[in-house]
Design an enzyme around this catalytic site. Structure first.
Site, PDB file in Angstrom:
ATOM      1  CE  LYS A 182      66.601  52.421  35.105  1.00 16.86           C
ATOM      2  NZ  LYS A 182      65.484  52.128  36.032  1.00 16.86           N
ATOM      3  N   GLY A 235      58.814  54.221  27.919  1.00 16.82           N
ATOM      4  CA  GLY A 235      58.577  55.082  29.077  1.00 16.82           C
ATOM      5  C   GLY A 235      57.953  56.387  28.630  1.00 16.82           C
ATOM      6  CB  THR A 237      56.793  61.959  25.614  1.00 17.95           C
ATOM      7  OG1 THR A 237      55.864  61.006  25.066  1.00 17.95           O
ATOM      8  CG2 THR A 237      57.265  62.878  24.518  1.00 17.95           C
ATOM      9  CB  ALA A 238      59.707  64.209  29.618  1.00 21.08           C
ATOM     10  CB  THR A 239      62.187  59.448  30.042  1.00 18.06           C
ATOM     11  OG1 THR A 239      61.413  59.836  31.176  1.00 18.06           O
ATOM     12  CG2 THR A 239      63.444  58.743  30.499  1.00 18.06           C
ATOM     13  CD  GLU A 257      57.280  51.296  20.834  1.00 18.43           C
ATOM     14  OE1 GLU A 257      56.197  51.921  20.873  1.00 18.43           O
ATOM     15  OE2 GLU A 257      57.730  50.780  19.806  1.00 18.43           O
TER      16      GLU A 257
HETATM   17  P1  NAD Z   1      59.746  56.971  32.800  1.00 19.05           P
HETATM   18  O1  NAD Z   1      60.107  57.586  31.498  1.00 19.05           O
HETATM   19  O2  NAD Z   1      59.753  57.818  34.002  1.00 19.05           O
HETATM   20  O3  NAD Z   1      60.707  55.734  33.134  1.00 19.05           O
HETATM   21  C1  NAD Z   1      60.858  54.647  32.271  1.00 19.05           C
HETATM   22  C2  NAD Z   1      62.210  54.008  32.517  1.00 19.05           C
HETATM   23  O4  NAD Z   1      63.221  54.917  32.136  1.00 19.05           O
HETATM   24  C3  NAD Z   1      62.481  53.651  33.976  1.00 19.05           C
HETATM   25  O5  NAD Z   1      63.188  52.447  34.034  1.00 19.05           O
HETATM   26  C4  NAD Z   1      63.346  54.815  34.430  1.00 19.05           C
HETATM   27  O6  NAD Z   1      64.189  54.494  35.513  1.00 19.05           O
HETATM   28  C5  NAD Z   1      64.172  55.070  33.186  1.00 19.05           C
HETATM   29  N1  NAD Z   1      64.752  56.422  33.090  1.00 19.05           N
HETATM   30  C6  NAD Z   1      64.271  57.569  33.608  1.00 19.05           C
HETATM   31  N2  NAD Z   1      65.103  58.592  33.307  1.00 19.05           N
HETATM   32  C7  NAD Z   1      66.122  58.079  32.570  1.00 19.05           C
HETATM   33  C8  NAD Z   1      67.295  58.628  31.966  1.00 19.05           C
HETATM   34  N3  NAD Z   1      67.572  59.918  32.059  1.00 19.05           N
HETATM   35  N4  NAD Z   1      68.104  57.801  31.295  1.00 19.05           N
HETATM   36  C9  NAD Z   1      67.820  56.487  31.184  1.00 19.05           C
HETATM   37  N5  NAD Z   1      66.741  55.900  31.751  1.00 19.05           N
HETATM   38  C10 NAD Z   1      65.888  56.690  32.432  1.00 19.05           C
HETATM   39  O7  NAD Z   1      58.324  56.295  32.565  1.00 19.05           O
HETATM   40  P2  NAD Z   1      57.414  55.578  33.647  1.00 19.05           P
HETATM   41  O8  NAD Z   1      56.825  56.635  34.522  1.00 19.05           O
HETATM   42  O9  NAD Z   1      58.136  54.434  34.240  1.00 19.05           O
HETATM   43  O10 NAD Z   1      56.271  54.944  32.707  1.00 19.05           O
HETATM   44  C11 NAD Z   1      55.134  55.621  32.322  1.00 19.05           C
HETATM   45  C12 NAD Z   1      55.273  56.149  30.909  1.00 19.05           C
HETATM   46  O11 NAD Z   1      55.593  55.090  30.016  1.00 19.05           O
HETATM   47  C13 NAD Z   1      53.986  56.751  30.387  1.00 19.05           C
HETATM   48  O12 NAD Z   1      54.277  57.936  29.700  1.00 19.05           O
HETATM   49  C14 NAD Z   1      53.477  55.696  29.414  1.00 19.05           C
HETATM   50  O13 NAD Z   1      52.643  56.174  28.385  1.00 19.05           O
HETATM   51  C15 NAD Z   1      54.757  55.166  28.871  1.00 19.05           C
HETATM   52  N6  NAD Z   1      54.570  53.841  28.288  1.00 19.05           N
HETATM   53  C16 NAD Z   1      54.644  53.703  26.931  1.00 19.05           C
HETATM   54  C17 NAD Z   1      54.439  52.458  26.347  1.00 19.05           C
HETATM   55  C18 NAD Z   1      54.511  52.271  24.860  1.00 19.05           C
HETATM   56  O14 NAD Z   1      54.571  51.132  24.431  1.00 19.05           O
HETATM   57  N7  NAD Z   1      54.517  53.316  24.061  1.00 19.05           N
HETATM   58  C19 NAD Z   1      54.185  51.358  27.165  1.00 19.05           C
HETATM   59  C20 NAD Z   1      54.116  51.537  28.543  1.00 19.05           C
HETATM   60  C21 NAD Z   1      54.323  52.782  29.093  1.00 19.05           C
END
Ligand code: NAD
Length: 488
Positions: A182, A235, A237-239, A257
């Site tokens: 996804k 994504g 940290t909270a997710t 990550e």
């Molecule tokens: P997000 O956590 O809101 O979403 C990431 C993904 O998770 C999306 O596809 C979203 O639809 C999905 N998701 C959300 N809630 C979910 C749930 N309950 N169950 C399953 N899937 C769920 O993050 P974002 O706003 O898309 O991205 C930004 C964040 O990602 C920032 O915190 C950034 O630091 C982090 N990030 C980390 C890295 C890394 O390599 N460590 C790389 C890029 C981005």
């Protein structure tokens, strides 16, 4: 796919399940925005658990054949897919710029080439990895079989859409797993175009399934599904916490990550010009929306004023504007909600006693008045412990803090809940080693930033993640080792 313009009509994105492009079961769609215009330009499936069920079924049925396919054949198919990405570079880069707001030049130079590199890297890595064997003098020998896990889930964010999507699915598929993936609902377009390339490349049906939709619905259904054996997630940290908890219910393997609040540590003995030009990128590339951006800049006192003035001077010509303009260095932020969140942090910084040295405001761009643009922003005068310096902002906002000693800057740098990446600028080799060793961080760049060798371990410590991706580690994640012990 070549030469078909994306700009003609409202596009309806479809899921990619069992080798076909299909509408969501319940026929519901979400609006997808072009952030540089602030306008809806496509529709995306609002997939639910029943769509994920179909995808898991297809992936389960495809697994026996795909996992038994000789590595050479899996490799050839994936290399074909990587080549198709290269052939469609322009169209994919256009889609990425339009969907995410990032400069087209950045998507052309970084995002799309990296997507094909990810696939090519893992497609060829499987031809070279070896398994362990251990001989015992007592007359036994052990060897390890690495079995692909089965159906796995890959969930990716919006900031580097195709780049991170392929970074997850490539090792999964290459190692013989089948995938339900996804992409972010905020930036679904390149994953959709990619599904068309998968069809063109002849990826066998069911090997990769792409389900679009919201995290709370489609994402949650992938994480909860009993037949999904592992979740690779990038994504927030909270997710990540929600996913980790849920995955534990069915003992799924997880690779997480997550967010960062990365320090950029500048010592007075650095190569100033090189540091300054790289710091401009590490602060504001992709509008500061890279998990690896250095948002907390710590500067050794003797060069604090010089650095501050030079950075502000540089920003006067750091053009913010339409992603498709050649001069554009910063495009639009990904969504209005995100823009407002970032602007909220500028207000918070002022409440916390900070002074905005540059920027801080929403920008109106002629011809794109509704776009989500913001000035690059530099703030000074904050305590290292305040919320602005502790929470991830994920936008074009950096704070400047002077320091006097190594001990002091290490305390500042290590003070957050995060530990993803750090940058150190110094010409003193001993100091570079000392500081790198003490930083609580998964990655340290010395005198450079975001240089990526795909063989290296990638990931964060503390609340920045769990596990490491990259190189053979990623292939290990998607396989289960089995020890076979033979008496001879
Ligand atoms: P997000 O956590 O809101 O979403 C990431 C993904 O998770 C999306 O596809 C979203 O639809 C999905 N998701 C959300 N809630 C979910 C749930 N309950 N169950 C399953 N899937 C769920 O993050 P974002 O706003 O898309 O991205 C930004 C964040 O990602 C920032 O915190 C950034 O630091 C982090 N990030 C980390 C890295 C890394 O390599 N460590 C790389 C890029 C981005």
């Amino acid at each position: 796919m070549k030469n078909k313009s994306l700009f003609l009509l409202m596009i309806t994105i479809e899921n990619y399940i069992n080798g076909e492009l299909v509408a969501p079961v319940e026929g519901k769609y979400l609006d997808n925005y072009n952030p540089s215009k602030g306008e809806v330009y496509s529709q995306i499936p609002n997939s639910q658990a029943n769509d994920v069920e179909k995808a898991v079924k297809a992936a389960s049925e495809a697994f026996p054949e795909w996992s038994k396919k000789p590595k050479n054949e899996r490799s050839k198919i994936l290399v074909r897919l990587a080549n198709l990405i290269d052939e469609n570079l322009e169209e994919l880069a256009k889609a990425e710029a339009m969907d995410n707001g990032k400069p087209y030049s950045l998507a052309t130079r970084v995002d799309i080439p990296r997507a094909s590199a990810n696939i090519r890297f893992f497609a060829t890595a499987i031809l070279h990895n070896a398994s362990e064997s251990h001989h015992m003098e007592e007359g036994f020998t052990n060897f390890t079989l690495n079995h692909p896990l089965g159906v796995v889930g890959c969930i990716s964010p919006w900031n580097l859409p195709l780049y991170l999507f392929t970074w997850k699915i490539a090792p999964a598929i290459a190692s013989g797993c089948t995938v339900v993936a996804k992409p972010s609902e905020v930036t679904p377009m390149t994953a959709y175009l990619f599904s068309k390339l998968c069809i063109e490349a002849g990826i066998p049906k069911g090997v990769l399934n792409i389900v679009h939709g919201l995290g709370a619905h489609a994402g949650d259904a992938i994480v909860s599904h009993p037949k999904v054996k592992a979740i690779s997630f990038t994504g927030g940290t909270a997710t990540g916490k929600i996913i980790g908890r849920k995955a534990a219910d069915s003992f799924k393997k997880t690779s997480l990550e997550l967010g960062g609040k990365n320090p950029n540590i500048i010592f007075a003995d650095c190569d100033f010009d090189k540091m300054l030009s790289t710091t401009l990128h590490s602060s504001f590339a992709n509008q500061g929306q890279i998990c690896l951006c250095g948002s907390r800049i710590f500067i050794e006192k003797p060069i604090y004023e010089k650095f501050k003035n030079a950075l502000v001077e540089k920003l006067k010509t750091h053009t913010v504007g339409d992603p498709f303009n050649k001069e554009t260095r910063m495009g639009a932020l990904v969504s209005e909600d995100h823009l407002n969140k970032v602007l909220g942090y500028v207000s918070l910084a002022e409440e916390e006693g900070g002074t905005v040295l540059f920027g801080g405001n929403r920008l109106t761009i002629a011809g794109s008045e509704n776009g989500y643009y913001m000035e690059p922003t530099v703030i000074e005068g904050l305590d290292y412990n305040c919320r602005t310096n502790q929470e991830e902002i994920f936008g074009p906002v950096v704070t400047l803090t002077p320091f006097e000693t190594e001990e002091e800057v290490l305390e500042y740098a290590n003070s957050t809940q995060y530990g993803l990446a750090a940058t150190v600028w110094t010409e003193n080799l001993s100091r570079a080693h000392r500081v790198s060793q003490e930083l609580e961080s998964g990655i340290v760049w010395v005198n450079c930033w975001l240089v990526r060798d795909l063989r290296t371990p990638f990931g964060g410590v503390k609340n920045s993640g769990l596990g490491r991706e990259g190189g053979f580690r990623a292939l290990e994640f998607f396989t289960e080792p089995k020890n076979v012990c033979i008496k001879y």
